[in-house]
Design an enzyme around this catalytic site. Structure first.
Site, PDB file in Angstrom:
ATOM      1  N   ASP A 152       3.268  -7.816   6.690  1.00 29.43           N
ATOM      2  CA  ASP A 152       4.126  -7.817   7.879  1.00 29.43           C
ATOM      3  C   ASP A 152       5.269  -8.803   7.670  1.00 29.43           C
ATOM      4  O   ASP A 152       5.038  -9.983   7.423  1.00 29.43           O
ATOM      5  CB  ASP A 152       3.277  -8.216   9.099  1.00 29.43           C
ATOM      6  CG  ASP A 152       4.132  -8.417  10.335  1.00 29.43           C
ATOM      7  OD1 ASP A 152       5.221  -7.816  10.417  1.00 29.43           O
ATOM      8  OD2 ASP A 152       3.691  -9.186  11.227  1.00 29.43           O
ATOM      9  N   ASN A 175       7.935  -9.290   9.956  1.00 24.23           N
ATOM     10  CA  ASN A 175       8.637  -9.784  11.150  1.00 24.23           C
ATOM     11  C   ASN A 175       7.717 -10.329  12.239  1.00 24.23           C
ATOM     12  O   ASN A 175       8.130 -10.510  13.380  1.00 24.23           O
ATOM     13  CB  ASN A 175       9.538  -8.692  11.729  1.00 24.23           C
ATOM     14  CG  ASN A 175       8.738  -7.486  12.193  1.00 24.23           C
ATOM     15  OD1 ASN A 175       7.534  -7.413  11.951  1.00 24.23           O
ATOM     16  ND2 ASN A 175       9.386  -6.564  12.867  1.00 24.23           N
ATOM     17  N   ASP A 198       5.238  -9.117  13.975  1.00 22.27           N
ATOM     18  CA  ASP A 198       4.674  -8.331  15.083  1.00 22.27           C
ATOM     19  C   ASP A 198       3.228  -7.899  14.795  1.00 22.27           C
ATOM     20  O   ASP A 198       2.625  -7.168  15.577  1.00 22.27           O
ATOM     21  CB  ASP A 198       5.547  -7.108  15.407  1.00 22.27           C
ATOM     22  CG  ASP A 198       5.552  -6.080  14.293  1.00 22.27           C
ATOM     23  OD1 ASP A 198       4.969  -6.351  13.216  1.00 22.27           O
ATOM     24  OD2 ASP A 198       6.140  -5.002  14.488  1.00 22.27           O
ATOM     25  N   ASP A 257       4.969  -3.535   7.298  1.00 22.37           N
ATOM     26  CA  ASP A 257       6.206  -2.769   7.411  1.00 22.37           C
ATOM     27  C   ASP A 257       6.907  -2.651   6.056  1.00 22.37           C
ATOM     28  O   ASP A 257       6.449  -3.215   5.054  1.00 22.37           O
ATOM     29  CB  ASP A 257       7.138  -3.413   8.456  1.00 22.37           C
ATOM     30  CG  ASP A 257       7.255  -4.917   8.247  1.00 22.37           C
ATOM     31  OD1 ASP A 257       7.520  -5.340   7.101  1.00 22.37           O
ATOM     32  OD2 ASP A 257       7.067  -5.677   9.231  1.00 22.37           O
ATOM     33  N   ASP A 304       3.725  10.438   1.041  1.00 17.81           N
ATOM     34  CA  ASP A 304       2.624  11.239   1.554  1.00 17.81           C
ATOM     35  C   ASP A 304       3.226  12.454   2.257  1.00 17.81           C
ATOM     36  O   ASP A 304       4.135  12.313   3.073  1.00 17.81           O
ATOM     37  CB  ASP A 304       1.801  10.407   2.553  1.00 17.81           C
ATOM     38  CG  ASP A 304       0.313  10.680   2.439  1.00 17.81           C
ATOM     39  OD1 ASP A 304      -0.066  11.869   2.495  1.00 17.81           O
ATOM     40  OD2 ASP A 304      -0.466   9.718   2.301  1.00 17.81           O
ATOM     41  N   ASP A 318      -1.502  15.712   1.577  1.00 18.32           N
ATOM     42  CA  ASP A 318      -2.643  15.552   2.469  1.00 18.32           C
ATOM     43  C   ASP A 318      -3.360  16.893   2.699  1.00 18.32           C
ATOM     44  O   ASP A 318      -2.699  17.893   2.995  1.00 18.32           O
ATOM     45  CB  ASP A 318      -2.107  15.015   3.815  1.00 18.32           C
ATOM     46  CG  ASP A 318      -3.190  14.512   4.729  1.00 18.32           C
ATOM     47  OD1 ASP A 318      -3.831  13.509   4.386  1.00 18.32           O
ATOM     48  OD2 ASP A 318      -3.389  15.122   5.802  1.00 18.32           O
ATOM     49  N   GLU A 346      -4.672  16.445  -2.250  1.00 18.03           N
ATOM     50  CA  GLU A 346      -5.986  16.037  -1.754  1.00 18.03           C
ATOM     51  C   GLU A 346      -6.819  17.296  -1.537  1.00 18.03           C
ATOM     52  O   GLU A 346      -6.497  18.106  -0.672  1.00 18.03           O
ATOM     53  CB  GLU A 346      -5.849  15.249  -0.441  1.00 18.03           C
ATOM     54  CG  GLU A 346      -7.165  14.650  -0.001  1.00 18.03           C
ATOM     55  CD  GLU A 346      -7.198  14.245   1.470  1.00 18.03           C
ATOM     56  OE1 GLU A 346      -8.057  13.439   1.837  1.00 18.03           O
ATOM     57  OE2 GLU A 346      -6.372  14.746   2.264  1.00 18.03           O
ATOM     58  N   HIS A 348      -7.601   4.844   1.527  1.00 15.56           N
ATOM     59  CA  HIS A 348      -7.644   4.418   2.928  1.00 15.56           C
ATOM     60  C   HIS A 348      -8.734   5.132   3.722  1.00 15.56           C
ATOM     61  O   HIS A 348      -8.921   4.832   4.898  1.00 15.56           O
ATOM     62  CB  HIS A 348      -6.275   4.661   3.566  1.00 15.56           C
ATOM     63  CG  HIS A 348      -5.946   6.118   3.627  1.00 15.56           C
ATOM     64  ND1 HIS A 348      -5.715   6.866   2.488  1.00 15.56           N
ATOM     65  CD2 HIS A 348      -5.833   6.979   4.666  1.00 15.56           C
ATOM     66  CE1 HIS A 348      -5.472   8.117   2.829  1.00 15.56           C
ATOM     67  NE2 HIS A 348      -5.536   8.218   4.148  1.00 15.56           N
ATOM     68  N   ASP A 349      -9.414   6.096   3.123  1.00 15.35           N
ATOM     69  CA  ASP A 349     -10.486   6.830   3.804  1.00 15.35           C
ATOM     70  C   ASP A 349     -11.872   6.453   3.300  1.00 15.35           C
ATOM     71  O   ASP A 349     -12.863   7.020   3.751  1.00 15.35           O
ATOM     72  CB  ASP A 349     -10.321   8.343   3.586  1.00 15.35           C
ATOM     73  CG  ASP A 349      -9.072   8.915   4.224  1.00 15.35           C
ATOM     74  OD1 ASP A 349      -8.631   8.370   5.263  1.00 15.35           O
ATOM     75  OD2 ASP A 349      -8.531   9.896   3.691  1.00 15.35           O
TER      76      ASP A 349
END
Ligand code: GLC
Ligand code: CA
Length: 558
Positions: free
Chosen positions: A23, A25, A27, A31, A100, A203, A259, A332-333
């Site tokens: 990150d 900034n 928040d 990003d 992606d 995907d 995928e 990520h899965d």
């Protein structure tokens, strides 16, 4: 047999899940500028390509896999100018960017769907899949959606019709039987390629073509059937992908990976053969099922190494010279591999992370590293209300609240297999919030960041990071790692994964122990005195007594 040479076979890919990477900034959300700031770190690691999980405009029902505009950047991630800067800097460091491509479905907030919902006469209506109610049936067919446990059919009151969503109801499926959808998708891909991106990770691409009869799936014990066996790999997928190749991909020098769950090596050969002109490689899922149990992937079983060897070897053997595969333990899965197939205790975490890396990177295929894997990041064990993932939350609701599974049992499965194990923020430093953000992170950190973090590893020659770096470099220096023929040894051994890679000049002997104890091994005579290419203990066990999670690779000239 000759294996054709290609740069994307020699490359190593690094996956970034932008929300959890860095990150810039404050928040609390990773990003694009955060990624740009870490490109030198990735260049130091030595990777060739970044696979960027979705950064497009999205209401984030499924963290960006529900896309509302394929050609705009998600506000939280920055602007198109930020993207261009990231791309330019990546290229200047010799790193390519793979986007992606999520075109099985859009978000229900996509302009096309908002139009389509206006009624049957709208020009965008046929971009999606609509069905009238069928006499005597609750839904047009019995498929159950992937998230949640309801039907894949969502009722649209205004038109008195259902629309199809294989995933969440906020993710309606695109209608690939409509040539206009092809024009839109191919135009969008072309504009990204013209901008300079280097390829696509596609995907759930083997779900895009639906059987026009929408046949029921096999009935089981649940109200709804698993749609995967019915929908996966319909023959039209090949037609669509060949059209995509002719109209888009063949005009650029790209890297593509599809995928493809539920896919045999026979079908993978069609997707990835040089002559069919569809994809460079696939993500197969067979090895991600070796520790499944009675509830499928919601399981706390540990795998039997013989099953893993069987699956991996089938893919190595069947695709040799006929197709190309990707190599991955993580994404990520999936849960963190050191917790899943290795040992994340203080004593064995590093050594087993290095062993797993060795085992994968010496196989044939293009290796993928998922953010944090190069540090040996581990699973987490949160309480149920601390999870963010739609899949984890929906499945808990279905199994525990609806079907009555004991809470403790489901939590064991979640701790082992939830996708959120991969999604805790990247661990950069031992400082506040692991250096991921100066604000409040969008998702909890793994508390072990004080010990496991990049700052502690980049300059340590014995770190997991340094080991990955060495593996990547070895791949550049040893073509046998990319193109050599694979042969599994000792298939029935429960503790050791041993294999060779061989080309005309060189043979590699790869030994990986998945056991927490010493294991005896007879090293073949021809490797006596061979060069040690890499090892995860200071002195490899050349005496044949392989220590816990030990890995080493010997190299000899033929
Ligand atoms: C793929 C993605 C996963 C996503 C799903 C629906 O499996 O990897 O994260 O939830 O497709 O887009
Ligand atoms: Ca941010």
């Amino acid at each position: 047999m000759e294996v054709k040479k290609a740069w994307w076979k020699e490359a190593v890919v690094y996956q970034i899940y932008p929300r959890s990477f860095c990150d810039s900034n404050g928040d609390g959300i990773g990003d694009l500028n955060g990624i740009t700031g870490k490109l030198e770190y990735l260049a130091d690691l030595g990777i060739d390509v970044i696979w960027l999980s979705p950064v497009y405009k999205s209401p984030n029902v499924d963290n960006g896999y529900d896309i509302a505009d394929y050609e705009a950047i998600m506000d939280e991630f920055g602007t198109m100018e930020d993207f261009d800067r990231m791309l330019e800097k990546a290229h200047s460091l010799g790193i390519k960017i793979m986007m992606d491509l999520v075109v099985n479905h859009t978000s229900d907030q996509h302009r096309w769907f908002l139009e389509a919902k206006k009624g049957p006469d709208n020009p965008y209506r046929d971009y999606y899949i609509w069905k009238k109610p069928v006499e005597g049936k609750k839904y047009p067919n019995n498929w159950g959606a992937s998230f949640g446990a309801g039907s894949v059919w969502e009722w649209d009151e205004a038109s008195g019709m259902f629309y199809l969503h294989l995933f969440a109801k906020q993710m309606p499926d695109l209608n690939w039987a409509n040539p206009k959808v092809h024009d839109e998708v191919f135009g969008m891909m072309t504009r990204w390629l013209e901008k300079g991106v280097d390829g696509f990770r596609m995907d759930v691409i083997n779900l895009i073509a639906k059987d026009p009869a929408f046949p029921d799936g096999a009935a089981g014990s649940h109200e709804f059937s698993d749609f995967y066996p019915v929908v996966t790999n319909h023959p039209n997928v090949h037609v669509y992908l060949q059209e995509m190749y002719d109209r888009v991909l063949s005009h650029y020098d790209t890297i593509t990976v599809g995928e493809t769950s539920n896919t045999s090596t026979e079908v993978a050969k069609i997707y990835t053969s040089e002559t069919e002109r569809e994809l460079n490689m696939v993500f197969q899922f067979d090895h991600m099922g070796v520790d499944n149990g009675p509830h499928g992937r919601w399981s706390d079983r540990r795998m039997d190494l013989r099953d893993l060897k069987k699956v991996m070897s089938r893919w190595q053997d069947d695709l040799y010279g006929q197709g190309w595969n990707s190599l991955y333990w993580n994404n990520h899965d999936q849960p963190r591999v050191v917790s899943r197939f290795g040992n994340d205790s203080d004593e064995f975490r590093e050594v087993s992370a290095k062993m797993l890396a060795t085992c994968l990177h010496f196989m044939q295929g293009t290796p993928y590293i998922y953010q944090g894997e190069e540090l040996g990041m581990t699973n987490v064990a949160f309480s149920i209300d601390q999870y963010e993932d739609i899949d984890t939350r929906d499945t808990y609701y279905q199994y525990v609240t609806v079907e009555g599974m004991p809470h403790e049992e489901m939590m064991r499965y979640i701790h082992r297999r939830s996708r959120d194990n991969a999604r805790t923020p990247m661990q950069w430093t031992a400082g506040e919030n692991a250096g991921f953000t100066t604000g409040t992170p969008w998702f909890l950190l793994n508390p072990n960041y004080t010990k496991i973090n990049a700052a502690a590893q980049v300059d340590d020659p014995d770190s997991v990071f340094a080991y990955y770096k060495r593996l990547i470099r070895l791949r550049k220096e040893n073509p046998v790692m990319v193109y050599g023929k694979y042969e599994l040894l000792l298939p029935e051994d429960k503790d050791l994964y041993v294999y060779t890679r061989t080309d005309e000049e060189t043979q590699l002997y790869v030994v990986c122990s998945f056991a927490e104890k010493d294991v005896q091994l007879e090293i073949p005579e021809e490797f006596a005195g061979a060069e040690v290419l890499i090892a995860n203990y200071p002195e490899p066990a050349l005496d044949g007594c392989v220590r816990p999670y030990e890995a080493f690779v010997l190299k000899r000239k033929l």
